[in-house]
Scaffold this active site. Structure first.
Site, PDB file in Angstrom:
ATOM      1  CG  HIS A  21       1.326  -0.620   3.993  1.00  0.00           C
ATOM      2  ND1 HIS A  21       1.736  -1.889   4.323  1.00  0.00           N
ATOM      3  CD2 HIS A  21       0.026  -0.737   3.602  1.00  0.00           C
ATOM      4  CE1 HIS A  21       0.729  -2.745   4.153  1.00  0.00           C
ATOM      5  NE2 HIS A  21      -0.315  -2.067   3.718  1.00  0.00           N
ATOM      6  CE  LYS A  23      -0.786  -0.722   7.515  1.00  0.00           C
ATOM      7  NZ  LYS A  23      -2.239  -0.500   7.699  1.00  0.00           N
TER       8      LYS A  23
END
Length: 283
Positions: free
Chosen positions: A172, A176
């Site tokens: 990601h 995040k």
């Protein structure tokens, strides 16, 4: 606000100026089935500014507010006399630290929560499900709104009947907050439904750098998290057997890929009982 239908679904978006929240605002405004009735954002200096103007979409008539419960209360009061199945829907893409409180508050105000924020643990989900059923306000916790990811998860669960060794990697963007991702955890949970143990240890492993072999679940599955700028959301499940490997991978290139799943959940959540966990329960 959208005026294409006579009785559109009233929708509040929490985290309205975030990466995912902004996409949801656009999708709701473009949908003939939805009506944006609230936009919640805690960023300083945004209070009272039209959400559409902030996102370059033009005037929507919906002012940003940081008053989460006040927004829920005002919206729910406007539809309280419309009857069952006509309630407000909250779509929440905020932060793991407030996901539980936001979900519980929505239910308390008679608002149907659709939670895309990850980080809720099984005990919290179970508690929210009980509270939801007691209040007769259905909701949904969806770690990933991509139909493609649901297909990967189903394929991974099916493959577990044939493989004894598997590891998961999720990748990601570096903004995040939680690791591993809720999507990756959900994938592991589906893989573990058979009740089998994975990755029988053949040697005594020694990590010269602690954690380099990833997180270890009770089932033996290992999970690895990568955070880098330039990534959006990606996941791999790799199975190994003598003489072969089997790789499943899903790549999200743009966040707009999640919007069909978000809109579908908005349309169905007012008819569910308790808390639905996972998009596969909505499809």
């Amino acid at each position: 606000m959208n005026t294409f239908t006579e009785n559109p679904i009233p929708v509040i978006v929490a985290g309205a100026l975030g990466r995912m929240g902004a996409e949801v605002v656009k999708a709701v405004l473009d949908s003939k089935d939805c009506d944006l009735v609230g936009a919640i954002e805690s960023l300083p200096g945004k209070e009272g500014i039209d959400v559409g103007i902030s996102l370059g979409l033009g005037d929507t008539g919906i002012a940003l507010t940081s008053d989460f419960e006040g927004c829920l209360c005002e919206a729910s009061q406007k539809v309280r006399d419309l009857g069952q199945g006509q309630g407000v829907v909250l779509v929440d893409f905020t932060h793991p630290s407030v996901a539980y409180e936001h979900t519980r508050a929505a239910i308390a105000y008679g608002v149907h929560p659709v939670i895309g924020t990850t980080g809720l643990n099984p005990d919290q989900i179970n508690d929210l499900d009980k509270f939801s059923q007691k209040a007769s306000i259905g909701g949904a916790i969806i770690p990933n709104f991509s139909v493609g990811m649901v297909l990967l998860q189903q394929a991974a669960a099916a493959a577990c009947s044939f493989y004894e060794n598997a590891e998961l990697t999720e990748l990601h963007h570096n903004q995040k907050a939680d690791a591993p991702s809720g999507t990756c955890i959900k994938t592991a949970e589906l893989m573990e439904d058979l009740g089998k143990k994975f990755n029988e240890c053949n040697v005594t492993e020694n990590e010269s750098i602690p954690g380099c072999r990833g997180g270890l679940r009770e089932s033996g599955l290992r999970m690895h998290s990568i955070r880098l700028p330039g990534l959006v959301a990606h996941q791999e499940v790799i199975f190994g057997a003598p003489g072969e490997t089997f790789l499943l991978r899903h790549d999200t290139i743009q966040r707009s890929a999640y919007m069909p799943g978000v809109l579908l959940t908005i349309k169905k959540v007012r008819k569910v009982t308790g808390i639905v966990y996972g998009l596969e329960r909505i499809l």
